[in-house]
Design a protein around this motif. Structure first.
Motif, PDB file in Angstrom:
ATOM      1  N   TYR A 186     -40.258 -14.916  30.946  1.00  0.00           N
ATOM      2  CA  TYR A 186     -41.720 -14.680  31.345  1.00  0.00           C
ATOM      3  C   TYR A 186     -41.860 -14.639  32.870  1.00  0.00           C
ATOM      4  O   TYR A 186     -42.544 -14.146  33.254  1.00  0.00           O
ATOM      5  CB  TYR A 186     -42.370 -16.088  30.780  1.00  0.00           C
ATOM      6  CG  TYR A 186     -42.370 -15.890  29.372  1.00  0.00           C
ATOM      7  CD1 TYR A 186     -42.377 -14.944  28.557  1.00  0.00           C
ATOM      8  CD2 TYR A 186     -42.425 -17.124  28.755  1.00  0.00           C
ATOM      9  CE1 TYR A 186     -42.532 -14.825  27.008  1.00  0.00           C
ATOM     10  CE2 TYR A 186     -42.480 -17.066  27.179  1.00  0.00           C
ATOM     11  CZ  TYR A 186     -42.382 -16.056  26.465  1.00  0.00           C
ATOM     12  OH  TYR A 186     -42.573 -16.090  24.891  1.00  0.00           O
TER      13      TYR A 186
ATOM     14  N   GLN B 277     -55.652 -15.812  25.734  1.00  0.00           N
ATOM     15  CA  GLN B 277     -54.992 -16.465  24.484  1.00  0.00           C
ATOM     16  C   GLN B 277     -55.341 -15.803  23.010  1.00  0.00           C
ATOM     17  O   GLN B 277     -54.698 -15.557  22.278  1.00  0.00           O
ATOM     18  CB  GLN B 277     -55.434 -17.878  24.247  1.00  0.00           C
ATOM     19  CG  GLN B 277     -54.637 -18.903  25.207  1.00  0.00           C
ATOM     20  CD  GLN B 277     -52.962 -18.959  24.886  1.00  0.00           C
ATOM     21  OE1 GLN B 277     -52.706 -18.741  23.803  1.00  0.00           O
ATOM     22  NE2 GLN B 277     -52.255 -19.194  25.813  1.00  0.00           N
TER      23      GLN B 277
ATOM     24  N   ALA C 134     -49.873 -15.664  26.968  1.00  0.00           N
ATOM     25  CA  ALA C 134     -50.042 -16.488  28.298  1.00  0.00           C
ATOM     26  C   ALA C 134     -49.330 -16.242  29.705  1.00  0.00           C
ATOM     27  O   ALA C 134     -49.847 -15.988  30.911  1.00  0.00           O
ATOM     28  CB  ALA C 134     -50.152 -18.071  28.030  1.00  0.00           C
ATOM     29  N   ALA C 135     -48.250 -15.677  29.314  1.00  0.00           N
ATOM     30  CA  ALA C 135     -47.152 -15.608  30.588  1.00  0.00           C
ATOM     31  C   ALA C 135     -47.739 -14.007  31.197  1.00  0.00           C
ATOM     32  O   ALA C 135     -47.412 -13.934  32.450  1.00  0.00           O
ATOM     33  CB  ALA C 135     -45.894 -15.441  30.102  1.00  0.00           C
TER      34      ALA C 135
ATOM     35  N   GLU D  88     -48.509 -16.157  21.346  1.00  0.00           N
ATOM     36  CA  GLU D  88     -49.357 -16.811  22.378  1.00  0.00           C
ATOM     37  C   GLU D  88     -48.485 -17.018  23.601  1.00  0.00           C
ATOM     38  O   GLU D  88     -49.217 -16.627  24.743  1.00  0.00           O
ATOM     39  CB  GLU D  88     -49.911 -17.890  21.954  1.00  0.00           C
ATOM     40  CG  GLU D  88     -51.066 -17.864  20.858  1.00  0.00           C
ATOM     41  CD  GLU D  88     -50.539 -17.299  19.391  1.00  0.00           C
ATOM     42  OE1 GLU D  88     -49.179 -17.649  19.188  1.00  0.00           O
ATOM     43  OE2 GLU D  88     -51.174 -17.020  18.369  1.00  0.00           O
ATOM     44  N   ALA D  89     -47.460 -17.426  23.608  1.00  0.00           N
ATOM     45  CA  ALA D  89     -46.648 -17.733  24.777  1.00  0.00           C
ATOM     46  C   ALA D  89     -46.402 -16.620  25.769  1.00  0.00           C
ATOM     47  O   ALA D  89     -46.423 -16.477  26.940  1.00  0.00           O
ATOM     48  CB  ALA D  89     -45.411 -18.349  24.572  1.00  0.00           C
TER      49      ALA D  89
ATOM     50  N   ASP E 188     -40.459 -17.621  22.670  1.00  0.00           N
ATOM     51  CA  ASP E 188     -40.460 -19.116  22.629  1.00  0.00           C
ATOM     52  C   ASP E 188     -40.878 -19.614  24.160  1.00  0.00           C
ATOM     53  O   ASP E 188     -41.700 -18.698  24.520  1.00  0.00           O
ATOM     54  CB  ASP E 188     -39.014 -19.763  22.621  1.00  0.00           C
ATOM     55  CG  ASP E 188     -38.076 -19.189  23.678  1.00  0.00           C
ATOM     56  OD1 ASP E 188     -38.381 -18.548  24.503  1.00  0.00           O
ATOM     57  OD2 ASP E 188     -36.794 -19.324  23.303  1.00  0.00           O
ATOM     58  N   ALA E 189     -40.740 -20.466  24.480  1.00  0.00           N
ATOM     59  CA  ALA E 189     -41.506 -21.167  25.616  1.00  0.00           C
ATOM     60  C   ALA E 189     -40.772 -20.445  27.110  1.00  0.00           C
ATOM     61  O   ALA E 189     -41.559 -20.516  28.060  1.00  0.00           O
ATOM     62  CB  ALA E 189     -41.267 -22.634  25.838  1.00  0.00           C
TER      63      ALA E 189
END
Length: 170
Positions: free
Chosen positions: A119, A166, A160-161, A156-157, A101-102
């Protein structure tokens, strides 16, 4: 001559089915029915496990019920090994998942241990090529490690972290 051509046609069809199945699996992640964000192993893992388990049980039935037991010791050993391998594939499919998740990525190992990597706690991340496939390896400050293929599991999150592009796995 037609039997030889038929044999090569069947082999070519089997190779085409395997390659097509791998392409299909790479394009469509296997999502959990209970929790929509969870990504599971590809669907061919339990299929292979079921086939191995059934072949192992069939080999065991043949080898353990025959009268000529002295010559069948290798077949008995093989039946147990094949059945255990099939059971391992089924248990691994049942246990393993990844959910990003984020804020963090949560996952369960093949042996059922629940883990999470926030992250902000990522201290090391690597994108490597293993057998022509990308492999993302992430390690947190607490020592928790996660390794997965970003082509099969769209996270993808996490990419990115981890500081990876991407579309590095695409």
């Amino acid at each position: 001559m037609s039997a030889l051509a038929l044999k090569y046609a069947v082999i070519a069809l089997a190779i085409l089915l395997v390659v097509g199945g791998m392409w299909w699996v790479a394009k469509r992640p296997n999502r959990s029915k209970r929790v929509s964000g969870r990504l599971r192993m590809p669907i061919f893992v339990p299929l292979v496990g079921a086939v191995l388990l059934s072949v192992g049980v069939l080999l065991a039935l043949v080898s353990f019920t025959s009268r000529y037991t002295a010559d069948l010791l290798p077949m008995r050993i093989a039946s147990v090994v094949v059945a255990l391998a099939g059971a391992f594939f089924l248990v691994a499919y049942r246990n393993w998942y990844v959910e990003a998740d984020a804020v963090e990525v949560r996952f369960r190992t093949v042996f059922g241990r629940e883990r999470a990597i926030r992250y902000v706690d990522i201290v090391d991340s690597r994108m490597r090529q293993i057998n022509g496939q990308p492999r993302l390896q992430v390690r947190s400050s607490s020592g928790v490690k996660l390794s997965l293929n970003p082509r099969i599991y769209p996270v993808e999150a996490l990419l990115a972290a981890a500081g990876v592009g991407q579309n590095a796995g695409r």
